[in-house]
Design a protein around this motif. Structure first.
Motif, PDB file in Angstrom:
ATOM      1  N   GLN A 101       0.904  -1.253  -0.092  1.00 55.78           N
ATOM      2  CA  GLN A 101      -0.117   0.172   0.081  1.00 55.78           C
ATOM      3  C   GLN A 101       1.024   1.113   0.295  1.00 55.78           C
ATOM      4  OE1 GLN A 101      -2.098  -0.631   3.450  1.00 55.78           O
ATOM      5  NE2 GLN A 101      -0.684   0.324   4.931  1.00 55.78           N
ATOM      6  N   ALA A 102       0.285   2.186  -0.301  1.00 54.34           N
ATOM      7  CA  ALA A 102       0.866   3.530  -0.363  1.00 54.34           C
ATOM      8  C   ALA A 102       0.051   4.808  -0.267  1.00 54.34           C
ATOM      9  CB  ALA A 102       1.861   3.734  -1.620  1.00 54.34           C
ATOM     10  N   PRO A 103       0.392   5.646   0.572  1.00 54.98           N
ATOM     11  CA  PRO A 103      -0.526   6.956   1.033  1.00 54.98           C
ATOM     12  C   PRO A 103      -0.945   7.487  -0.367  1.00 54.98           C
ATOM     13  CG  PRO A 103       1.742   7.495   1.568  1.00 54.98           C
ATOM     14  CD  PRO A 103       1.663   6.004   1.206  1.00 54.98           C
ATOM     15  N   LEU A 116       3.369   2.025   4.842  1.00 51.98           N
ATOM     16  CA  LEU A 116       3.485   1.312   3.356  1.00 51.98           C
ATOM     17  C   LEU A 116       3.244  -0.163   3.794  1.00 51.98           C
ATOM     18  CD1 LEU A 116       6.787   3.205   2.501  1.00 51.98           C
ATOM     19  CD2 LEU A 116       4.633   3.556   1.773  1.00 51.98           C
ATOM     20  N   GLY A 117       2.742  -0.545   4.740  1.00 57.07           N
ATOM     21  CA  GLY A 117       2.567  -2.194   5.042  1.00 57.07           C
ATOM     22  C   GLY A 117       3.932  -2.898   5.382  1.00 57.07           C
ATOM     23  N   LEU A 118       4.958  -1.991   5.840  1.00 55.30           N
ATOM     24  CA  LEU A 118       6.345  -2.750   6.196  1.00 55.30           C
ATOM     25  C   LEU A 118       6.320  -2.950   7.567  1.00 55.30           C
ATOM     26  CD1 LEU A 118       8.615  -0.818   3.653  1.00 55.30           C
ATOM     27  CD2 LEU A 118       7.468  -3.028   3.344  1.00 55.30           C
ATOM     28  N   ASP A 119       7.173  -4.009   8.134  1.00 57.09           N
ATOM     29  CA  ASP A 119       7.169  -4.007   9.584  1.00 57.09           C
ATOM     30  C   ASP A 119       8.337  -3.442   9.966  1.00 57.09           C
ATOM     31  OD1 ASP A 119       5.168  -5.955   9.635  1.00 57.09           O
ATOM     32  OD2 ASP A 119       6.679  -7.813   9.141  1.00 57.09           O
ATOM     33  N   ALA A 120       9.084  -2.602   9.221  1.00 55.94           N
ATOM     34  CA  ALA A 120      10.345  -1.885   9.691  1.00 55.94           C
ATOM     35  C   ALA A 120       9.870  -0.683  10.190  1.00 55.94           C
ATOM     36  CB  ALA A 120      11.354  -1.555   8.332  1.00 55.94           C
TER      37      ALA A 120
END
Length: 457
Positions: A101-103, A116-120
């Motif tokens: 995903q992205a804003p 962004l749907g990342l775990d970082a």
């Protein structure tokens, strides 16, 4: 020891100076950090803009498949924790990319990895724009710039810590070194306070400000020791020189008492006692006058005076006295500038010199009162004679209080005339030179140029 170091001037000077340098270092480091971060962010934006331009300009018009493949290839070539790519159609459906995903929206933004749907936990700089009927998002992690920033911060922290340690060590070394020297000065002054007037501050070869201060203190101690020795010598001289007249006075008074009890006349003895007391009183008055002059109290009466009329008055007064002693008094005067001084004291000084010459010189002696102006506008006034003079070994001692030459002890006087001359000369900043007149004695009083004013009209 620590308390004395804390109170030392070196520590109190170095501490604020070191703090100022540390603050300057931190501010400079912070400014450098901001510049580096700004440069890294600028380069990141430039790279993202270039990547966006390469993708959007590398596909055929309205060829959505070609655009999708380009995005997929870029996404595959870059780990998503470093670079992110996202392509979606007009309905918001994902077409390609390495994030889920992205804003929405176009332009620049900074978003956390979770958006962004990342775990970082890293944040990302992203750029979004239109490509045909789709929306393309490219972004990069701040991990690299954050790592560089952390390195810069660590370097600044270590530099600040090292600088602080060095300042503390240097301050302690300087303070200990300075405190030792100050303790040496304090120890010397303590010994002097206990009466050890020969104590002096040890000097070093570096000629720094403490050495200069120590030299001045040592010079002051030399003068103090000289004054104390002079006072001691004066006390001894007073006791020695007044012992005889006091004994004579006591003996005369006792004789007067005995004669009075025997019915004998005592008027003569009383006159002798009066003369002895008058001589003793004269001596003490002269000593008090010298002390008053040496204290500088008479300096308040200083004013511009012409010295030539003083010399002319003295010549007129003593010319006949010298003639009665079958001596000759000569006056040779050059035009003299005005000086700042006390007219009465200067008159007494030159009168004493003339009287000494008349009293201690034999008949037929020629006595000269003269003045000479020197090239540097200083001038000297001399009293010279053709008499027996003074032995070279005795010349420095004749200015001591109550000191009299052996050959002069049979003549009237109390040995304070030249002491008074020296005190008056010192009060006026003048120097006295005593030497041979070949034959006879020559005494010159030299007035320095700064005391000279404009020439007399």
């Amino acid at each position: 020891m620590l308390r004395s170091l804390y109170r030392s001037t070196a520590i109190r000077l170095i501490a604020p100076l070191g703090l100022a340098f540390l603050v300057f270092l931190l501010l400079a480091g912070f400014a450098a950090y901001l510049l580096i971060q700004g440069e890294l962010d600028g380069r990141m934006r430039q790279q993202l803009e270039q990547t966006f331009a390469v993708i959007t300009q590398s596909y055929a018009e309205s060829d959505l498949t070609d655009l999708t493949e380009l995005v997929r290839s870029h996404a595959a070539a870059n780990p998503r924790d470093q670079r992110v790519f996202f392509l979606r159609d007009g309905n918001g459906l994902k077409l390609a990319g390495n994030i889920d995903q992205a804003p929405g929206g176009t332009g620049w933004s900074v978003v956390p990895g979770a958006a962004l749907g990342l775990d970082a936990d890293d944040s990302y700089q992203i750029y979004s724009g239109s490509a045909a009927d789709t929306e393309l998002t490219v972004g990069a992690s701040f991990e690299e710039s954050d790592a560089v920033g952390a390195i810069v911060r660590n370097i600044l922290g270590l530099a600040g810590l090292a600088f602080t340690v060095l300042v503390v060590i240097a301050g302690l070394l300087i303070a200990v070194r300075g405190q030792r020297r100050i303790n040496g000065i304090a120890s010397t002054m303590d010994r002097v306070g206990r009466g050890e007037l020969a104590s002096r501050i040890p000097l070093r070869a570096n000629h720094d400000d403490l050495d200069d201060l120590s030299v001045q203190i040592n010079q002051a101690l030399d003068r103090l020791a000289s004054l104390v020795e002079g006072m001691r010598q004066v006390s001894v001289d007073i006791a020695h020189d007044l012992k005889t007249p006091l004994n004579r006075l006591s003996f005369t008074v006792q004789n007067a008492i005995d004669d009075d009890e025997a019915g004998k006349p005592i008027a003569g003895l009383l006159q002798q006692a009066q003369e002895e007391s008058r001589q003793i009183n004269t001596t003490f008055n002269a000593l008090l006058r010298i002390a008053q002059i040496e204290s500088g109290a008479r300096r308040a009466r200083f004013k511009p005076i012409a010295i030539e009329p003083v010399l002319e008055t003295l010549f007129d007064a003593y010319e006949e006295v010298a003639r009665e002693q079958e001596q000759e008094l000569v006056f040779n005067a050059a035009p003299l500038p005005h000086i700042i001084g006390d007219r009465d004291l200067l008159t007494q000084m030159f009168a004493n010199l003339i009287e000494n010459a008349i009293r201690h010189c034999p008949r037929g002696t020629r006595i000269t009162l003269a003045s000479v102006v020197e090239p540097d506008k200083a001038f000297s006034i001399t009293v010279s004679d053709t008499g027996p003079g003074i032995p070279a070994a005795e010349r420095d001692r004749v200015f001591q209080r109550l000191y009299r030459l052996d050959k002069s002890r049979s003549t009237p006087g109390h040995g304070l005339g030249l002491s008074l001359v020296k005190a008056i000369a010192d009060l006026h900043g003048a120097s006295i030179d005593i030497g041979d007149n070949n034959p006879g004695l020559r005494i010159a009083v030299r007035f320095v140029a700064q005391l000279a004013m404009s020439a007399a009209p």
